[in-house]
Design a protein around this motif. Structure first.
Motif, PDB file in Angstrom:
ATOM      1  N   GLU A 283       0.777  -1.150  -0.050  1.00 15.13           N
ATOM      2  CA  GLU A 283       0.040  -0.135  -0.038  1.00 15.13           C
ATOM      3  C   GLU A 283       0.882   1.151  -0.009  1.00 15.13           C
ATOM      4  OE1 GLU A 283      -3.436   2.076   2.780  1.00 15.13           O
ATOM      5  OE2 GLU A 283      -2.849  -0.075   3.013  1.00 15.13           O
ATOM      6  N   LEU A 284       0.621   2.270  -0.767  1.00 16.46           N
ATOM      7  CA  LEU A 284       1.058   3.434  -0.974  1.00 16.46           C
ATOM      8  C   LEU A 284       0.406   4.580   0.053  1.00 16.46           C
ATOM      9  CD1 LEU A 284       2.132   3.475  -4.462  1.00 16.46           C
ATOM     10  CD2 LEU A 284       3.609   2.897  -2.549  1.00 16.46           C
ATOM     11  N   SER A 285       1.012   5.654   0.016  1.00 20.65           N
ATOM     12  CA  SER A 285       0.233   6.665   0.851  1.00 20.65           C
ATOM     13  C   SER A 285      -0.695   7.310  -0.054  1.00 20.65           C
ATOM     14  CB  SER A 285       1.504   7.786   1.040  1.00 20.65           C
ATOM     15  OG  SER A 285       1.952   8.284  -0.096  1.00 20.65           O
ATOM     16  N   ALA A 286      -1.652   8.301   0.633  1.00 25.53           N
ATOM     17  CA  ALA A 286      -2.846   8.651  -0.284  1.00 25.53           C
ATOM     18  C   ALA A 286      -2.330   9.727  -1.166  1.00 25.53           C
ATOM     19  CB  ALA A 286      -3.588   9.314   0.828  1.00 25.53           C
ATOM     20  N   GLY A 287      -2.873   9.786  -2.417  1.00 22.88           N
ATOM     21  CA  GLY A 287      -2.564  10.790  -3.388  1.00 22.88           C
ATOM     22  C   GLY A 287      -1.347  10.426  -3.958  1.00 22.88           C
ATOM     23  N   ALA A 288      -0.589   9.271  -3.914  1.00 18.65           N
ATOM     24  CA  ALA A 288       0.717   8.968  -4.428  1.00 18.65           C
ATOM     25  C   ALA A 288       0.670   8.708  -6.075  1.00 18.65           C
ATOM     26  CB  ALA A 288       1.284   7.550  -3.825  1.00 18.65           C
ATOM     27  N   HIS A 289       1.259   9.098  -6.869  1.00 20.01           N
ATOM     28  CA  HIS A 289       1.051   8.788  -8.279  1.00 20.01           C
ATOM     29  C   HIS A 289       2.705   8.840  -8.837  1.00 20.01           C
ATOM     30  CE1 HIS A 289       1.105  13.401  -7.781  1.00 20.01           C
ATOM     31  NE2 HIS A 289       1.642  13.195  -9.094  1.00 20.01           N
ATOM     32  N   GLY A 290       2.918   8.161  -9.815  1.00 18.92           N
ATOM     33  CA  GLY A 290       4.202   8.337 -10.616  1.00 18.92           C
ATOM     34  C   GLY A 290       4.888   6.688 -10.529  1.00 18.92           C
ATOM     35  N   ASP A 291       6.223   6.811 -10.817  1.00 15.16           N
ATOM     36  CA  ASP A 291       7.025   5.187 -11.072  1.00 15.16           C
ATOM     37  C   ASP A 291       7.424   5.139  -9.550  1.00 15.16           C
ATOM     38  OD1 ASP A 291       6.399   5.275 -13.666  1.00 15.16           O
ATOM     39  OD2 ASP A 291       8.144   6.515 -14.224  1.00 15.16           O
ATOM     40  N   TYR A 292       6.901   3.955  -9.118  1.00 13.43           N
ATOM     41  CA  TYR A 292       7.532   3.317  -7.790  1.00 13.43           C
ATOM     42  C   TYR A 292       8.044   2.220  -8.029  1.00 13.43           C
ATOM     43  CZ  TYR A 292       4.916   6.949  -5.149  1.00 13.43           C
ATOM     44  OH  TYR A 292       4.667   7.809  -4.779  1.00 13.43           O
ATOM     45  N   LEU A 293       8.982   1.629  -7.120  1.00 10.88           N
ATOM     46  CA  LEU A 293       9.483   0.407  -6.995  1.00 10.88           C
ATOM     47  C   LEU A 293       9.296  -0.308  -5.864  1.00 10.88           C
ATOM     48  CD1 LEU A 293      11.714  -1.369  -8.703  1.00 10.88           C
ATOM     49  CD2 LEU A 293      13.505  -0.180  -7.265  1.00 10.88           C
ATOM     50  N   VAL A 294       8.889  -1.516  -5.901  1.00  8.61           N
ATOM     51  CA  VAL A 294       8.431  -2.511  -4.740  1.00  8.61           C
ATOM     52  C   VAL A 294       9.749  -3.481  -4.701  1.00  8.61           C
ATOM     53  CG1 VAL A 294       6.900  -4.030  -3.962  1.00  8.61           C
ATOM     54  CG2 VAL A 294       6.164  -2.261  -5.350  1.00  8.61           C
ATOM     55  N   SER A 295      10.449  -3.382  -3.419  1.00  8.94           N
ATOM     56  CA  SER A 295      11.611  -4.338  -3.168  1.00  8.94           C
ATOM     57  C   SER A 295      11.144  -5.157  -2.194  1.00  8.94           C
ATOM     58  CB  SER A 295      12.771  -3.661  -2.706  1.00  8.94           C
ATOM     59  OG  SER A 295      13.179  -2.493  -3.696  1.00  8.94           O
ATOM     60  N   LEU A 296      11.481  -6.678  -2.552  1.00  5.39           N
ATOM     61  CA  LEU A 296      11.153  -7.470  -1.337  1.00  5.39           C
ATOM     62  C   LEU A 296      12.734  -8.240  -0.748  1.00  5.39           C
ATOM     63  CD1 LEU A 296       9.466  -9.706  -0.026  1.00  5.39           C
ATOM     64  CD2 LEU A 296       9.865 -11.171  -2.183  1.00  5.39           C
ATOM     65  N   LYS A 297      12.685  -8.111   0.550  1.00  7.31           N
ATOM     66  CA  LYS A 297      14.116  -8.436   1.265  1.00  7.31           C
ATOM     67  C   LYS A 297      13.622  -9.469   2.315  1.00  7.31           C
ATOM     68  CE  LYS A 297      15.966  -5.118   3.758  1.00  7.31           C
ATOM     69  NZ  LYS A 297      16.764  -3.837   4.073  1.00  7.31           N
ATOM     70  N   PHE A 298      14.660 -10.571   2.333  1.00  6.53           N
ATOM     71  CA  PHE A 298      14.674 -11.394   3.532  1.00  6.53           C
ATOM     72  C   PHE A 298      15.790 -11.636   3.980  1.00  6.53           C
ATOM     73  CE2 PHE A 298      14.618 -16.017   4.824  1.00  6.53           C
ATOM     74  CZ  PHE A 298      13.889 -15.860   5.914  1.00  6.53           C
ATOM     75  N   GLY A 299      16.343 -11.689   5.267  1.00  8.59           N
ATOM     76  CA  GLY A 299      17.464 -12.021   5.860  1.00  8.59           C
ATOM     77  C   GLY A 299      18.667 -10.994   5.394  1.00  8.59           C
ATOM     78  N   GLY A 300      18.068  -9.765   5.326  1.00 12.65           N
ATOM     79  CA  GLY A 300      19.062  -8.599   4.866  1.00 12.65           C
ATOM     80  C   GLY A 300      19.429  -8.506   3.710  1.00 12.65           C
ATOM     81  N   LYS A 301      19.027  -9.162   2.607  1.00 12.78           N
ATOM     82  CA  LYS A 301      19.357  -9.118   1.326  1.00 12.78           C
ATOM     83  C   LYS A 301      17.944  -9.146   0.530  1.00 12.78           C
ATOM     84  CE  LYS A 301      23.209 -12.359   1.555  1.00 12.78           C
ATOM     85  NZ  LYS A 301      23.783 -13.764   1.097  1.00 12.78           N
ATOM     86  N   VAL A 302      18.210  -8.362  -0.696  1.00 12.83           N
ATOM     87  CA  VAL A 302      17.111  -7.915  -1.396  1.00 12.83           C
ATOM     88  C   VAL A 302      16.922  -9.158  -2.524  1.00 12.83           C
ATOM     89  CG1 VAL A 302      16.158  -6.427  -3.230  1.00 12.83           C
ATOM     90  CG2 VAL A 302      17.486  -5.663  -1.149  1.00 12.83           C
TER      91      VAL A 302
END
Length: 443
Positions: A283-302
């Motif tokens: 979930e993003l903040s209200a009114g967010a727009h543009g290009d975003y990048l969703v990252s997934l990390k586990f054990g300190g590594k992306v």
């Protein structure tokens, strides 16, 4: 005799044709060898022997083969040097600096005209990277730099204390395009030093498939509601121990800003060699727009990254446009109502040319009335009564020779011109005798 001539002539002609074909083939082969020799590099061409034999075969000596092998060795060495040179590198002007100081960061081998981010990070080493992610870096003191056409850069970086203890590094990573990052060791004077946290051994998760974002935006998102998606991916346990209730970190970043990480736990146990499909809400903040990048990390590594393009909430834009139009109109109407209530009331009159009678009657009503004496009022009332009761008089006159015919004359009296109606005049007839009086003789 004739039979011998006829039988031998064809054989002679066939042998001549065979010799001509062999000569043409040899000439063509010689021309091809000469052209090939002219097109060869200078070193190999000088080592090539001449053409020998009628068939035009070329014999390559041992020196020619050695030259060719030397050329191939040189080419492979230059390719190896190129591959090594293309690897991004980072060097520092000094290995130790205190808070408030600066260090010059130089880089080479990066992609040309690429945007890089430089940060001072704690709890990191070049071998293991930044264990805590960019949350372990001094993000407020970070700088951005753009490489030149050769992929090199040089810029001063202010030294700040990171939020995590040392060992510290200068972390340089690409912002857009292909991901690349390099860490250089930096000792921050006066900053506490602590050993890196021990990594758990046994179970180890790895992403097996590409990540994707499921879901769509609704009507409320068009009016500024927080955009929501579901991050779907498949992981497998490549370790030797089971992983129970793993805790993932999901981060969202926009532009050059660092990701904002949020911990989310998946309920379940993943045995060694097994895989599972995991879905985590984003979930993003209200009114967010543009290009975003969703990252997934586990054990300190992306483990994975997924781009997310969020549309602009045009409903909010439409709302502000209507607000800018409606509010001034409402304020104008309220102001006009207040002005109309506060200004003095004026009697509405007819258009120009038709309101003169109204103005005269208004002025006549404002002028104070004059009071007449009581006797004048009584005389005026008496004159009006006598005038209404008096009948019109008819006068007939005849002249000799007319046979009794006459003319009728009716005169209307004007009471306001008669002297007897004057309140101050004496009683009796004061008017002059009429010309038609019977006492007056006819002449």
């Amino acid at each position: 005799m004739w039979a011998d001539r006829s039988g031998g002539a064809p054989g002679e002609r066939g042998g001549g044709r065979g010799r001509g074909a062999r000569r043409a083939a040899g000439l063509a082969a010689a021309v091809a060898v000469v052209l090939a020799w002219a097109l060869l590099p200078q070193g190999i061409a000088s080592a090539a022997p001449g053409v020998s034999g009628p068939s035009g075969a070329v014999t390559v000596s041992g020196s020619t083969a050695a030259s060719a092998s030397a050329v191939s060795t040189t080419a492979s060495a230059s390719a190896a040097r190129t591959s090594v040179a293309d690897k991004p590198t980072v060097t520092l002007s000094k290995s130790q600096a205190g808070k408030g100081g600066s260090v010059t960061v130089k880089g080479a081998g990066w992609r040309s005209k690429s945007l890089l981010m430089m940060l001072v990070c704690g709890q990191a080493t070049p071998a293991k990277g930044v264990v805590g992610g960019t949350n372990s870096c001094a993000n407020s003191e970070g700088l951005a730099v753009t490489t030149d056409a050769d992929g090199a850069f040089s810029k001063k970086l202010p030294v700040a204390e990171p939020p995590r203890p040392c060992p510290c590094v200068v972390h340089v990573a690409t912002v857009t395009g292909e991901k690349a990052q390099v860490d250089a060791v930096l000792k921050v004077a006066g900053h506490p030093v602590k050993a890196l946290p021990a990594q758990a051994t046994g179970g180890k998760l790895s992403v097996l498939t590409d990540t994707r974002l499921d879901g769509s935006s609704g009507l409320l998102t068009w009016f500024g509601a927080p955009p929501q998606r579901t991050l779907v991916f498949t992981v497998g346990n490549v370790g030797s121990a089971p992983v129970k209730n793993p805790v993932f970190q999901v981060g969202t970043s926009h532009g050059v800003f660092a990701p904002q990480w949020e911990e989310q736990q998946w309920r379940g146990t993943l045995a060694p060699g097994k895989k599972a499909q995991i879905e985590l809400p984003v979930e993003l903040s209200a009114g967010a727009h543009g290009d975003y990048l969703v990252s997934l990390k586990f054990g300190g590594k992306v483990l994975a990254e997924q781009p997310w393009g969020v549309g602009r909430p045009w409903g909010v834009t439409l709302f502000w446009i209507l607000l800018c139009v409606v509010v001034p109109a409402a304020v104008f109407r309220v102001g006009m109502a207040i002005v109309d209530r506060l200004r003095p009331h004026r009697r509405r009159t007819a258009p120009s040319g038709r309101h003169r009678g109204g103005r005269l009657s208004e002025l006549a009503g404002r002028i104070p009335r004059l009071r007449l004496p009581q006797g004048a009022l009584a005389a005026d009332e008496q004159a009006r009564t006598s005038r209404t009761s008096r009948a019109p008089r008819t006068k007939s006159s005849g002249t000799p020779g007319t046979g009794g015919s006459g003319t009728t004359d009716s005169t209307a009296s004007l009471p306001w011109f008669t002297p007897d109606t004057d309140p101050g005049a004496p009683a009796g007839r004061l008017s002059a005798p009429s010309d038609n009086s019977p006492t007056k003789g006819n002449t």
